[in-house]
Design a protein around this motif. Structure first.
Motif, PDB file in Angstrom:
ATOM      1  N   PHE A 180      43.807  31.190  39.421  1.00 23.07           N
ATOM      2  CA  PHE A 180      42.932  32.140  40.094  1.00 23.07           C
ATOM      3  C   PHE A 180      43.776  32.941  41.085  1.00 23.07           C
ATOM      4  CE2 PHE A 180      40.385  28.627  38.676  1.00 23.07           C
ATOM      5  CZ  PHE A 180      39.214  29.185  38.222  1.00 23.07           C
ATOM      6  N   THR A 181      43.507  34.224  41.150  1.00 23.79           N
ATOM      7  CA  THR A 181      44.296  35.118  41.985  1.00 23.79           C
ATOM      8  C   THR A 181      43.441  35.684  43.109  1.00 23.79           C
ATOM      9  OG1 THR A 181      45.648  35.733  40.087  1.00 23.79           O
ATOM     10  CG2 THR A 181      45.777  37.156  42.009  1.00 23.79           C
ATOM     11  N   VAL A 190      48.684  26.122  46.003  1.00 23.54           N
ATOM     12  CA  VAL A 190      48.705  27.560  46.286  1.00 23.54           C
ATOM     13  C   VAL A 190      50.148  28.039  46.336  1.00 23.54           C
ATOM     14  CG1 VAL A 190      48.011  29.362  47.898  1.00 23.54           C
ATOM     15  CG2 VAL A 190      46.557  27.350  47.565  1.00 23.54           C
ATOM     16  N   GLU A 191      50.381  29.200  45.747  1.00 23.73           N
ATOM     17  CA  GLU A 191      51.698  29.846  45.791  1.00 23.73           C
ATOM     18  C   GLU A 191      51.508  31.275  46.274  1.00 23.73           C
ATOM     19  OE1 GLU A 191      54.793  31.410  42.477  1.00 23.73           O
ATOM     20  OE2 GLU A 191      54.427  29.245  42.481  1.00 23.73           O
ATOM     21  N   ILE A 192      52.151  31.591  47.387  1.00 23.13           N
ATOM     22  CA  ILE A 192      52.025  32.915  47.998  1.00 23.13           C
ATOM     23  C   ILE A 192      53.291  33.693  47.701  1.00 23.13           C
ATOM     24  CG2 ILE A 192      51.652  34.182  50.137  1.00 23.13           C
ATOM     25  CD1 ILE A 192      50.320  31.666  51.240  1.00 23.13           C
ATOM     26  N   ALA A 193      53.139  34.868  47.092  1.00 21.97           N
ATOM     27  CA  ALA A 193      54.281  35.706  46.734  1.00 21.97           C
ATOM     28  C   ALA A 193      54.717  36.507  47.952  1.00 21.97           C
ATOM     29  CB  ALA A 193      53.930  36.633  45.578  1.00 21.97           C
ATOM     30  N   ALA A 241      48.145  35.840  46.316  1.00 24.89           N
ATOM     31  CA  ALA A 241      48.236  34.379  46.272  1.00 24.89           C
ATOM     32  C   ALA A 241      47.691  33.882  44.942  1.00 24.89           C
ATOM     33  CB  ALA A 241      47.464  33.751  47.425  1.00 24.89           C
ATOM     34  N   THR A 242      48.373  32.891  44.397  1.00 25.06           N
ATOM     35  CA  THR A 242      47.965  32.252  43.150  1.00 25.06           C
ATOM     36  C   THR A 242      47.456  30.854  43.458  1.00 25.06           C
ATOM     37  OG1 THR A 242      49.609  33.506  41.912  1.00 25.06           O
ATOM     38  CG2 THR A 242      48.698  31.543  40.860  1.00 25.06           C
TER      39      THR A 242
END
Length: 494
Positions: A353-354, A392-395, A341-342
């Motif tokens: 932040f990762t 938040v961006e979840i790959a 997650a970014t």
């Protein structure tokens, strides 16, 4: 004397005496010149005669629109004038420019009925039936008009010979902007984006509370917001009950029950060891910090009385924090624990932040229909503070490539998904497919086509409508026998 010699001599004589005879009214020159011209044209070869200037054909057919008299690209459906009062030029059917070879305008006699043009066969092809010009599922074996006066369109024998293949003329393809793209192998990355907030790690919170009544003798030089270390003194207090238990412990050192009572009252282990070593009960006891962290709450002052259960200090370790994210219910199926997650805090534009998805909470929020995720982030410098907002961006997705096409290529009717295969030369074939994941403007194709097949990505709705219409008309035409259709087509319209 031959006729040719006579003509030549006449021309010489006329040339010699033209200056004299031309000015007299009774001059025979005009008659001689005319005779010489006729005889000379009769005997000269045809190739030497001057070609006649072409006479422009007179426009025929009905007026289809009106154009600016200066040739500018300004058109009108009704007569109108320019700004300086000139009339627009009427453009007849014979002058209209068409791009389709099969859409050329056919000249009709003036006394022919308007609808007869729809039934005029081109070449040796036979008209099978006539379809509604507005696309309605209505056919006719003879030429007719609809309720708005538009001619029904003829369907000729030999059209749509390929089963399920739609043929579109090059002119229509150019005007509608049909574009196609080949299906290809791609690794679909389907990011899930949602808002989140930074919160404290619940496992890194410590509370200092008394288990018996006590009096605060002295509070050390610490305040809310200060960073303290484990074992750092925070306060000194006096408790009658703790002192009585300490005195009893001195008389029965070695008995487990006496030491256990002091531990139950919350006395630190190092203080108990000091009493056992010195065999003295101190007048006041020193309370120390149980962990490294920041004091987020202080509720005591010098000399105050603290009752049993009162919270004196709350200490939180911010070296690791949580990001709580509310993900929509529709995206919950593609999110899993352990995914990267970014996090982009709104307080730090450009900072990234990762972390990882540590937990997916088991319940959904009834009001928002969202599921809560927990992302753990290291925060060694303490830059991330609780209650901050973050994007938040979840790959999600798989790294393995799959067959994909652009999103615009798929026609979703709800019950099924269809793509249009480009067979070349204006031929298009509808093909039902099964789709999978979506991401980055592409959709996975699990069944129906293979990599390399070209699919229509633009104007596919128009081609699909043409396909459905022709399929319906063919079904209606098949219901009638060929003999009956031929007999009805030969009847004259009333």
């Amino acid at each position: 004397m031959s006729r040719s010699a006579w003509l030549a001599g006449t021309l010489v004589a006329l040339a010699a005496g033209a200056g004299y005879w031309a000015g007299r009214e009774d001059s025979p020159v005009p008659a001689l010149v005319e005779r010489a011209r006729v005889e000379f044209a009769h005997w000269m070869p045809a190739r030497m005669s001057a070609p006649a200037a072409p006479i422009p054909a007179k426009p025929t057919g009905p007026v289809v629109y009106y154009q600016d008299p200066d040739g500018k690209p300004i058109y009108a459906s009704e007569p109108m004038k320019t700004a300086d009062g000139r009339d627009f030029r009427a453009v007849h059917a014979s002058e209209d420019v068409r791009f389709d070879a099969n859409e050329s305008v056919t000249e009709m006699p003036a006394d022919m009925p308007p609808h007869a043009s729809a039934g005029a066969p081109t070449g040796s092809r036979r008209v099978l039936y006539y379809r509604n010009p507005m696309g309605l599922p209505d056919t006719s074996p003879v030429p007719k008009k609809d309720s708005m006066g538009m001619d029904y369109l003829p369907i000729y024998e030999g059209e749509n010979t390929d089963n399920g293949v739609v043929k579109v003329s090059p002119g229509k393809i150019q005007r509608t902007g049909v574009r196609s793209e080949a299906a290809d192998w791609r690794a679909l990355s389907v990011p899930v984006r949602a808002p989140g907030s930074i919160e404290e790690d619940e496992r890194r919170i410590s509370v200092i509370s008394m288990r018996t009544d006590a009096f605060i003798e002295k509070v050390e030089n610490v305040a809310t917001g200060d960073h303290v270390h484990k074992g750092q003194p925070l306060l000194r207090l006096f408790s009658p009950e703790i002192n009585a238990a300490a005195a009893q412990y001195l008389t029965g050192i070695g008995y487990e029950g006496a030491r256990r009572r002091l531990e139950n009252l919350g006395m630190p282990a190092e203080v108990i060891d000091e009493i056992e070593r010195t065999r003295k009960v101190p007048a006041t006891l020193t309370w120390s910090s149980p962990r490294d962290g920041v004091i987020v709450e202080r509720n005591i002052s010098d000399g105050m009385r603290a009752k049993s259960g009162d919270v004196l200090f709350r200490i939180v370790d911010h070296s690791r924090i949580w990001v709580l994210v509310d993900v929509p219910e529709r995206d919950l199926a593609v999110v899993a624990e352990g995914q990267r997650a970014t996090v982009r805090p709104r307080s730090f534009p450009g900072r990234v932040f990762t972390g990882t998805v540590a937990r997916i909470y088991p319940h959904l929020a009834m009001g928002t229909r969202t599921a809560r995720l927990r992302i753990e982030l290291p925060n060694p410098n303490g830059e991330l503070r609780p209650a901050m907002y973050a994007d938040v961006e979840i790959a999600t997705g798989d790294e393995n490539p799959v067959v994909t096409v652009p999103d615009d290529a798929v026609l979703d009717t709800g019950a099924r998904q269809v793509v249009l295969l480009d067979r070349g030369e204006g031929r298009f074939e509808p093909r039902e497919v099964k789709v999978g994941r979506r991401g980055n403007g592409y959709v996975e194709i699990r069944e129906g086509i293979a990599a390399g097949d070209r699919v229509v990505t633009s104007a596919n709705f128009l081609i699909d409508a043409e396909s459905n219409l022709k399929a319906a008309l063919q079904g209606m035409a098949a219901a009638a026998s060929p003999a009956e259709t031929s007999a009805l087509a030969e009847e004259k319209p009333r």
